[in-house]
Design a protein around this motif. Structure first.
Motif, PDB file in Angstrom:
ATOM      1  N   PRO A   1      50.372 -16.971  15.386  1.00 34.87           N
ATOM      2  CA  PRO A   1      49.266 -17.287  14.472  1.00 34.87           C
ATOM      3  C   PRO A   1      48.695 -16.020  13.852  1.00 34.87           C
ATOM      4  O   PRO A   1      48.668 -14.950  14.486  1.00 34.87           O
ATOM      5  CB  PRO A   1      48.231 -17.957  15.383  1.00 34.87           C
ATOM      6  N   GLU A   2      48.217 -16.161  12.617  1.00 33.89           N
ATOM      7  CA  GLU A   2      47.663 -15.039  11.879  1.00 33.89           C
ATOM      8  C   GLU A   2      46.536 -14.338  12.665  1.00 33.89           C
ATOM      9  O   GLU A   2      46.500 -13.108  12.771  1.00 33.89           O
ATOM     10  CB  GLU A   2      47.119 -15.590  10.542  1.00 33.89           C
TER      11      GLU A   2
ATOM     12  N   VAL B   1      45.952 -14.090  15.832  1.00 34.72           N
ATOM     13  CA  VAL B   1      46.432 -13.289  16.963  1.00 34.72           C
ATOM     14  C   VAL B   1      46.985 -11.970  16.468  1.00 34.72           C
ATOM     15  O   VAL B   1      46.744 -10.906  17.031  1.00 34.72           O
ATOM     16  CB  VAL B   1      47.510 -14.062  17.760  1.00 34.72           C
ATOM     17  N   ARG B   2      47.733 -12.036  15.353  1.00 37.30           N
ATOM     18  CA  ARG B   2      48.297 -10.798  14.833  1.00 37.30           C
ATOM     19  C   ARG B   2      47.189  -9.829  14.417  1.00 37.30           C
ATOM     20  O   ARG B   2      47.236  -8.648  14.716  1.00 37.30           O
ATOM     21  CB  ARG B   2      49.225 -11.104  13.650  1.00 37.30           C
ATOM     22  N   ARG B   3      46.179 -10.393  13.737  1.00 35.64           N
ATOM     23  CA  ARG B   3      45.084  -9.513  13.310  1.00 35.64           C
ATOM     24  C   ARG B   3      44.368  -8.887  14.514  1.00 35.64           C
ATOM     25  O   ARG B   3      44.049  -7.697  14.524  1.00 35.64           O
ATOM     26  CB  ARG B   3      44.066 -10.328  12.523  1.00 35.64           C
ATOM     27  N   LEU B   4      44.182  -9.756  15.524  1.00 36.30           N
ATOM     28  CA  LEU B   4      43.508  -9.251  16.726  1.00 36.30           C
ATOM     29  C   LEU B   4      44.327  -8.134  17.375  1.00 36.30           C
ATOM     30  O   LEU B   4      43.809  -7.081  17.753  1.00 36.30           O
ATOM     31  CB  LEU B   4      43.305 -10.401  17.715  1.00 36.30           C
ATOM     32  N   ALA B   5      45.646  -8.368  17.464  1.00 36.90           N
ATOM     33  CA  ALA B   5      46.531  -7.358  18.067  1.00 36.90           C
ATOM     34  C   ALA B   5      46.440  -6.062  17.279  1.00 36.90           C
ATOM     35  O   ALA B   5      46.372  -4.960  17.857  1.00 36.90           O
ATOM     36  CB  ALA B   5      47.968  -7.863  18.093  1.00 36.90           C
TER      37      ALA B   5
END
Lengths: 263, 248
Positions: free
Chosen positions: B4-5, B7-11
């Motif tokens: 999911p978008e 999660v990627r941003r959070l990572a």
């Protein structure tokens, strides 16, 4: 969304500020050392003598049990030289009397405490009795240094274990960890204090105060890196023992004629 | 599987934060603040700067050559000056302003010389309660060259008991010849040429009279009023001259 932007903005302002701080601190600290073990800065001396380089030396002490007369001058001089509180229980060096009875019971008294108990010897049949001067062993593998949580105690390049009293937080771990009981908490500064081999004297070429005043030359101080030092000769000429060798602390205080009962 | 978008941003954000933290710790924060080396070097400098209080064994040589020379030949040659006189570095810098104390008290010497079974055998020891009590050790032993006090051998050869008695008395330092004029011949033909003996009260008065008669006498000699003390008897009717006892 807005909050995230505010955070990032703050960070952008913060980091350059960090850089400036860093530059200031660097200036204040002067040129950074190469990162070798610490020692006094090799400053040129005015009298033309060669500058003191700690890496050229490794100090140790020899103690000849058969010569000690238990006069306690060493403990007295140490207190005077190093501003150790002039009350019992605080010592950087002290003298113990060992009395070994025929029934193999071993009695140890710290005679530097001042109170002499003559009775203890009369009661049992004494097999042998003698004095043992004690001090920090300046271990090559010091447990006190290992346990210090703030790295306030360390070994200098020339082999003395000393305490950074500005860094010490007075937690007493090192006092507990020392197998030789060589440390105490200074009642004024509330930091750990201990023998430094009179570091301020030896870097000037003087003997530690305890060695200076010993009337029978029971204590020998010297440089293990110099072939011609009294200490090296002492270790060559005598059968040497160290205290608690089983702990693998590798002490640099070497005893000659040490009795097997001495702990 | 599609990440999911969010999660990627959070990572990404976590990665950036981690990077920034590491950057701050290892690049931005000056080494001076984390490095123990610099703190330790400072601690060593503080240690080195501490004042020296014991000047050392050779520091006294220039100004007290007489004492140094005397001591170097005696039993105390291994005992440094400051063992007895205490730390004297200040005195070597300003000899006029600070003088180290001299341990004249009788309680001082026993620190090393009291009999103690733990001491190595052969070390000279005495029992301070029995060894010439009450008198300062330095009245019989010179602290810088401590030999047992020597009494003239010659008289001792034949009057050993008197000499032994006198040696532990308060008259230990008074030579036999102060009180006895002994002709040379007395030593070869003793009975033919007897030495003199004091005859008058005034003789003892030369040291013990309270008046002016004893003004050149050693000041430790206790004084008595000669006109009343002891009546008309000779002094040695009450005091044995070789072991005079006065203080009870």
């Amino acid at each position: 969304m807005n909050e995230r932007r505010a955070f990032l903005k703050g960070a952008i302002v913060f980091f350059p500020a960090g850089g400036i701080l860093s530059a200031l601190a660097r200036e204040a600290a002067g040129a950074e050392s190469a990162g070798g073990p610490p020692g006094p800065a090799p400053a040129g001396q005015p009298n033309g003598k060669k500058a003191y380089n700690p890496a050229d030396h490794l100090y140790g002490m020899g103690i000849e049990i058969d010569k000690c007369i238990g006069c306690n001058r060493c403990a007295v001089a140490c207190k005077a030289e190093n501003d150790v509180p002039d009350v019992p229980f605080y010592f950087r060096t002290w003298v113990e009397r060992y009395t070994i009875a025929r029934d193999a019971e071993v009695l140890v008294e710290n005679i530097s405490l001042g109170s002499r108990k003559e009775t203890a010897q009369d009661v049992r049949e004494v097999l042998r009795t003698f004095f043992v001067p004690k001090l920090c062993n300046h271990c090559a593998n010091p447990p006190c240094v290992q346990v210090c949580p703030v790295k306030a105690t360390f070994t200098t390049a020339d082999g003395a274990v000393i305490v950074d009293d500005k860094r010490c937080i007075g937690c007493r771990y090192c006092i507990q960890a020392c197998p030789y009981g060589a440390r105490y908490l200074h009642p004024k500064t509330k930091t750990a204090d201990k023998c430094t081999f009179c570091y301020h004297r030896v870097v000037k070429g003087l003997q530690p105060a305890c060695v200076e005043v010993c009337p029978t030359q029971a204590r020998v101080f010297g440089d293990l890196k110099s072939k011609a030092s009294r200490l090296v000769r002492f270790t060559r000429m005598n059968k040497i023992h160290v205290l608690k060798p089983q702990l693998n602390t590798e002490p640099k205080v070497y005893y000659a004629q040490l009795d097997g009962e001495v702990r | 599987m599609k990440v999911p978008e969010q999660v990627r941003r959070l990572a990404l954000l976590i990665a950036i934060l981690a990077g920034v933290t590491l950057l701050a710790r290892f690049v931005l924060i000056p080494r001076a603040l984390v490095s123990t080396d610099l703190h330790w070097a400072e601690a060593v400098q503080r240690e080195v700067a501490k004042p020296v209080k014991f000047a050392g064994a050779v520091a006294c040589q220039d100004c007290h050559e007489d004492v140094v020379v005397k001591k170097a030949k005696g039993f105390h040659k291994g005992v440094t000056c400051e063992t007895c006189h205490g730390p004297a570095a200040k005195h070597t810098e300003e000899p006029g302003a600070v003088t180290p104390p001299a341990p004249r008290d009788r309680r001082f010497c026993p620190a090393c010389h009291t009999y103690d079974p733990s001491r190595p055998t052969g070390f000279p020891q005495i029992n301070p309660t029995a060894h010439n009590p009450l008198k300062p050790c330095i009245s019989c032993h010179n602290a810088h060259d401590p030999v047992p006090p020597r009494v003239p051998r010659e008289c001792a050869a034949c009057h050993a008991q008197i000499e032994r008695t006198k040696a532990v008395s308060s008259h230990a330092l008074i030579a036999c010849t102060t009180c006895h004029k002994a002709p040379e011949r007395h030593k070869s033909a003793p009975r033919a040429a007897l030495p003199s003996k004091p005859e008058t009260r005034e003789f003892c008065g030369t040291c013990h009279s309270a008046g002016t008669a004893a003004k050149d006498a050693p000041k430790e000699a206790p004084k008595v009023d000669l006109s009343t003390h002891g009546g008309r008897s000779l002094c040695w009717e009450c005091h044995y001259p070789h072991l005079p006892e006065g203080r009870t």
